[in-house]
Design a protein around this motif. Structure first.
Motif, PDB file in Angstrom:
ATOM      1  N   UNK A  99      -1.802  15.487  -0.898  1.00 22.90           N
ATOM      2  CA  UNK A  99      -0.983  14.300  -0.656  1.00 22.90           C
ATOM      3  C   UNK A  99      -1.788  13.394   0.270  1.00 22.90           C
ATOM      4  N   UNK A 100      -2.038  12.183  -0.178  1.00 19.52           N
ATOM      5  CA  UNK A 100      -2.774  11.198   0.598  1.00 19.52           C
ATOM      6  C   UNK A 100      -1.786  10.145   1.078  1.00 19.52           C
ATOM      7  N   UNK A 101      -1.718   9.951   2.386  1.00 19.65           N
ATOM      8  CA  UNK A 101      -0.884   8.893   2.958  1.00 19.65           C
ATOM      9  C   UNK A 101      -1.790   7.734   3.338  1.00 19.65           C
ATOM     10  N   UNK A 102      -1.337   6.525   2.995  1.00 19.38           N
ATOM     11  CA  UNK A 102      -2.157   5.343   3.205  1.00 19.38           C
ATOM     12  C   UNK A 102      -1.390   4.244   3.916  1.00 19.38           C
ATOM     13  N   UNK A 103      -2.140   3.288   4.414  1.00 22.75           N
ATOM     14  CA  UNK A 103      -1.555   2.100   5.030  1.00 22.75           C
ATOM     15  C   UNK A 103      -2.155   0.892   4.341  1.00 22.75           C
ATOM     16  N   UNK A 104      -1.298   0.017   3.826  1.00 27.61           N
ATOM     17  CA  UNK A 104      -1.776  -1.162   3.113  1.00 27.61           C
ATOM     18  C   UNK A 104      -2.301  -2.205   4.084  1.00 27.61           C
ATOM     19  N   UNK A 105      -3.459  -2.740   3.771  1.00 28.41           N
ATOM     20  CA  UNK A 105      -4.032  -3.823   4.561  1.00 28.41           C
ATOM     21  C   UNK A 105      -3.153  -5.061   4.425  1.00 28.41           C
ATOM     22  N   UNK A 106      -2.907  -5.760   5.534  1.00 26.23           N
ATOM     23  CA  UNK A 106      -2.022  -6.928   5.494  1.00 26.23           C
ATOM     24  C   UNK A 106      -2.560  -8.025   4.587  1.00 26.23           C
ATOM     25  N   UNK A 107      -3.872  -8.088   4.453  1.00 23.10           N
ATOM     26  CA  UNK A 107      -4.482  -9.112   3.604  1.00 23.10           C
ATOM     27  C   UNK A 107      -4.450  -8.701   2.130  1.00 23.10           C
ATOM     28  N   UNK A 108      -3.949  -7.498   1.839  1.00 18.42           N
ATOM     29  CA  UNK A 108      -3.852  -7.033   0.457  1.00 18.42           C
ATOM     30  C   UNK A 108      -5.138  -6.430  -0.076  1.00 18.42           C
ATOM     31  N   UNK A 109      -6.084  -6.101   0.813  1.00 21.16           N
ATOM     32  CA  UNK A 109      -7.344  -5.513   0.380  1.00 21.16           C
ATOM     33  C   UNK A 109      -7.220  -4.006   0.182  1.00 21.16           C
TER      34      UNK A 109
END
Length: 197
Positions: free
Chosen positions: A176-186
């Protein structure tokens, strides 16, 4: 884990409490064989991928991420590995079961219905590394996410980042990989990578 049930990920996309965050399920094969030897590769394409407008963008992002991990794109016979890329987007399948439910006995239902305002979609990316000279598969990784966006290009950064979160992944085959989305959408950043029990 080829038949992945993603209830939590689908609900996370709907911003429900208890399933917060951006998650991907990752399955690996042949991790013990590993990617040994010269870290060079060339991408192989199916005829349908040659005609696809999406495919070059997948390849570009993959090349960038593989370069960060020491892999170099090489032409034809100069490559140690052949890299096969497959990706898919389809309405999500929701799994229903309890703790004593065997995978083959758990109820599954297609979910093309509107889930809290939108249809849930399952996106998957499979990367397969073959040794060029022998044709043997040396490593395979598959990342799967669910959201409410049918466009595979929007899922691409999450899929690529998840599939390469550990490269190569260790002996455990399900993660299970938990991620955080970049605010700029990158490209999203990885928060944690844990084996699934």
């Amino acid at each position: 884990m080829e038949k992945v049930t993603l209830m939590c990920a689908a609900l996370a996309a709907a911003s429900l409490t208890g399933c917060a965050g951006l998650n991907a399920d990752v399955h690996t094969a042949n991790p013990s064989a590993g990617l040994q030897g010269d870290p060079t590769y060339t991408i192989t394409r199916l005829p349908s991928q040659d005609a696809s407008g999406d495919h070059p963008q997948f390849e570009s992002l993959l090349r960038d991420e593989l370069a960060k991990r020491g892999f170099v794109a090489a032409a034809g016979n100069g490559a140690h590995y052949l890299l096969s890329i497959a990706y898919d987007t389809q309405p999500a399948v929701v799994g229903i079961g309890g703790k004593d439910c065997a995978p083959s006995d758990c109820g599954k239902a297609d979910a093309p219905f509107a889930l809290f305002g939108g249809t849930a979609y399952q996106h998957s990316l499979t990367l397969r590394f073959f040794e060029r000279t022998s044709g043997e598969e040396r490593y395979k990784v598959r990342a799967v996410i669910a959201d409410r966006d049918a466009d595979p290009l929007h899922a691409m950064p999450v899929l690529v980042t998840s599939a390469l979160a550990k490269f190569p992944f260790d002996a455990s085959s399900d993660w299970r990989v938990k991620l955080k989305q970049d605010k700029a959408g990158g490209v999203p950043s990885v928060i944690s990578v844990k084996p699934l029990q």
